[in-house]
Write a protein that holds these residues in place. Structure first.
Motif, mmCIF file in Angstrom:
data_model
loop_
_atom_site.group_PDB
_atom_site.id
_atom_site.type_symbol
_atom_site.label_atom_id
_atom_site.label_comp_id
_atom_site.label_asym_id
_atom_site.label_seq_id
_atom_site.Cartn_x
_atom_site.Cartn_y
_atom_site.Cartn_z
ATOM 1 N N TRP A 75 0.878 -1.162 0.000
ATOM 2 C CA TRP A 75 0.000 0.000 0.000
ATOM 3 C C TRP A 75 0.911 1.205 0.000
ATOM 4 O O TRP A 75 1.932 1.225 0.684
ATOM 5 C CB TRP A 75 -0.902 0.016 1.232
ATOM 6 N N GLN A 76 0.549 2.212 -0.771
ATOM 7 C CA GLN A 76 1.404 3.391 -0.899
ATOM 8 C C GLN A 76 0.595 4.669 -0.763
ATOM 9 O O GLN A 76 -0.619 4.679 -0.935
ATOM 10 C CB GLN A 76 2.092 3.412 -2.267
ATOM 11 N N LYS A 77 1.310 5.751 -0.446
ATOM 12 C CA LYS A 77 0.713 7.079 -0.442
ATOM 13 C C LYS A 77 1.513 7.961 -1.384
ATOM 14 O O LYS A 77 2.713 7.753 -1.570
ATOM 15 C CB LYS A 77 0.659 7.660 0.960
ATOM 16 N N LEU A 78 0.829 8.926 -1.988
ATOM 17 C CA LEU A 78 1.472 9.861 -2.903
ATOM 18 C C LEU A 78 1.879 11.099 -2.114
ATOM 19 O O LEU A 78 1.057 11.716 -1.444
ATOM 20 C CB LEU A 78 0.514 10.257 -4.029
ATOM 21 N N CYS A 79 3.156 11.443 -2.190
ATOM 22 C CA CYS A 79 3.687 12.602 -1.468
ATOM 23 C C CYS A 79 4.165 13.656 -2.463
ATOM 24 O O CYS A 79 4.647 13.323 -3.540
ATOM 25 C CB CYS A 79 4.847 12.184 -0.565
ATOM 26 N N HIS A 80 4.009 14.915 -2.085
ATOM 27 C CA HIS A 80 4.431 16.042 -2.914
ATOM 28 C C HIS A 80 5.361 16.933 -2.096
ATOM 29 O O HIS A 80 5.137 17.134 -0.910
ATOM 30 C CB HIS A 80 3.239 16.891 -3.350
ATOM 31 N N VAL A 81 6.377 17.459 -2.737
ATOM 32 C CA VAL A 81 7.220 18.488 -2.137
ATOM 33 C C VAL A 81 7.013 19.740 -2.979
ATOM 34 O O VAL A 81 7.339 19.764 -4.166
ATOM 35 C CB VAL A 81 8.713 18.082 -2.137
ATOM 36 N N VAL A 82 6.419 20.772 -2.378
ATOM 37 C CA VAL A 82 6.127 22.016 -3.081
ATOM 38 C C VAL A 82 6.613 23.176 -2.216
ATOM 39 O O VAL A 82 6.180 23.323 -1.080
ATOM 40 C CB VAL A 82 4.616 22.172 -3.359
ATOM 41 N N GLY A 83 7.517 23.951 -2.732
ATOM 42 C CA GLY A 83 8.025 25.100 -2.001
ATOM 43 C C GLY A 83 8.709 24.732 -0.701
ATOM 44 O O GLY A 83 8.647 25.474 0.261
ATOM 45 N N GLY A 84 9.310 23.552 -0.648
ATOM 46 C CA GLY A 84 10.006 23.118 0.548
ATOM 47 C C GLY A 84 9.106 22.456 1.577
ATOM 48 O O GLY A 84 9.573 22.004 2.616
ATOM 49 N N LYS A 85 7.793 22.370 1.314
ATOM 50 C CA LYS A 85 6.863 21.733 2.246
ATOM 51 C C LYS A 85 6.395 20.418 1.662
ATOM 52 O O LYS A 85 6.153 20.303 0.468
ATOM 53 C CB LYS A 85 5.668 22.645 2.525
ATOM 54 N N THR A 86 6.259 19.395 2.528
ATOM 55 C CA THR A 86 5.863 18.066 2.094
ATOM 56 C C THR A 86 4.462 17.745 2.596
ATOM 57 O O THR A 86 4.121 18.045 3.734
ATOM 58 C CB THR A 86 6.835 17.005 2.636
ATOM 59 N N GLY A 87 3.674 17.115 1.745
ATOM 60 C CA GLY A 87 2.343 16.648 2.115
ATOM 61 C C GLY A 87 2.074 15.338 1.424
ATOM 62 O O GLY A 87 2.569 15.081 0.331
ATOM 63 N N CYS A 88 1.299 14.467 2.086
ATOM 64 C CA CYS A 88 1.012 13.146 1.530
ATOM 65 C C CYS A 88 -0.477 12.840 1.609
ATOM 66 O O CYS A 88 -1.177 13.326 2.497
ATOM 67 C CB CYS A 88 1.770 12.065 2.303
ATOM 68 N N THR A 89 -0.940 12.002 0.685
ATOM 69 C CA THR A 89 -2.304 11.488 0.726
ATOM 70 C C THR A 89 -2.362 10.365 1.743
ATOM 71 O O THR A 89 -1.344 10.006 2.334
ATOM 72 C CB THR A 89 -2.722 10.924 -0.638
ATOM 73 N N GLY A 90 -3.515 9.767 1.899
ATOM 74 C CA GLY A 90 -3.620 8.569 2.719
ATOM 75 C C GLY A 90 -3.060 7.382 1.952
ATOM 76 O O GLY A 90 -2.674 7.496 0.791
ATOM 77 N N CYS A 91 -3.021 6.239 2.586
ATOM 78 C CA CYS A 91 -2.495 5.022 1.941
ATOM 79 C C CYS A 91 -3.584 4.420 1.062
ATOM 80 O O CYS A 91 -4.291 3.500 1.474
ATOM 81 C CB CYS A 91 -2.021 4.043 3.009
ATOM 82 N N ILE A 92 -3.742 4.939 -0.147
ATOM 83 C CA ILE A 92 -4.852 4.540 -1.014
ATOM 84 C C ILE A 92 -4.416 3.906 -2.328
ATOM 85 O O ILE A 92 -5.245 3.459 -3.097
ATOM 86 C CB ILE A 92 -5.769 5.739 -1.304
ATOM 87 N N TYR A 93 -3.135 3.856 -2.605
ATOM 88 C CA TYR A 93 -2.640 3.281 -3.860
ATOM 89 C C TYR A 93 -2.026 1.922 -3.562
ATOM 90 O O TYR A 93 -1.409 1.717 -2.532
ATOM 91 C CB TYR A 93 -1.593 4.186 -4.499
ATOM 92 N N PHE A 94 -2.184 0.976 -4.500
ATOM 93 C CA PHE A 94 -1.596 -0.346 -4.320
ATOM 94 C C PHE A 94 -0.625 -0.637 -5.446
ATOM 95 O O PHE A 94 -0.971 -0.556 -6.622
ATOM 96 C CB PHE A 94 -2.681 -1.430 -4.284
ATOM 97 N N GLU A 95 0.626 -0.939 -5.091
ATOM 98 C CA GLU A 95 1.674 -1.280 -6.033
ATOM 99 C C GLU A 95 1.889 -2.793 -5.978
ATOM 100 O O GLU A 95 2.227 -3.345 -4.934
ATOM 101 C CB GLU A 95 2.963 -0.559 -5.642
ATOM 102 N N VAL A 96 1.653 -3.474 -7.090
ATOM 103 C CA VAL A 96 1.834 -4.923 -7.142
ATOM 104 C C VAL A 96 3.323 -5.235 -7.226
ATOM 105 O O VAL A 96 4.066 -4.587 -7.952
ATOM 106 C CB VAL A 96 1.084 -5.521 -8.362
ATOM 107 N N GLY A 97 3.736 -6.216 -6.440
ATOM 108 C CA GLY A 97 5.137 -6.632 -6.450
ATOM 109 C C GLY A 97 5.899 -6.071 -5.264
ATOM 110 O O GLY A 97 5.508 -5.090 -4.657
ATOM 111 N N CYS A 98 6.975 -6.764 -4.922
ATOM 112 C CA CYS A 98 7.806 -6.346 -3.805
ATOM 113 C C CYS A 98 9.217 -6.080 -4.305
ATOM 114 O O CYS A 98 9.756 -6.848 -5.102
ATOM 115 C CB CYS A 98 7.846 -7.427 -2.735
ATOM 116 N N LYS A 99 9.812 -4.995 -3.859
ATOM 117 C CA LYS A 99 11.159 -4.642 -4.297
ATOM 118 C C LYS A 99 12.089 -4.662 -3.131
ATOM 119 O O LYS A 99 11.803 -4.441 -2.035
ATOM 120 C CB LYS A 99 11.154 -3.251 -4.925
#
Length: 67
Positions: A43-67
């Motif tokens: 399960w993943q969350k999407l994070c953004h860095v804008v103007g030096g500030k970081t924000g993330c969504t909830g854990c709503i994305y699923f990436e198949v496979g393990c790395k």
């Protein structure tokens, strides 16, 4: 010595920063099996860095496979 016009320009136009705006995915948990997708992955969350500030969504994305 900084001229008067350079001082005025500094007040009107902010200086550029070295950091660039970017987006990235961050894993929320360890690699696991998810029944809904019938797959193993993260399960993943999407994070953004804008103007030096970081924000993330909830854990709503699923990436198949393990790395």
């Amino acid at each position: 010595m900084i001229s008067l016009m350079d001082k005025v320009l500094d007040r009107l136009v902010p200086r550029a920063t070295a950091g660039a705006d970017t987006s990235y995915y961050k894993n929320c948990d360890v690699c696991t099996y998810v029944d809904v997708y019938n797959a193993i992955g993260h399960w993943q969350k999407l994070c953004h860095v804008v103007g030096g500030k970081t924000g993330c969504t909830g854990c709503i994305y699923f990436e198949v496979g393990c790395k």
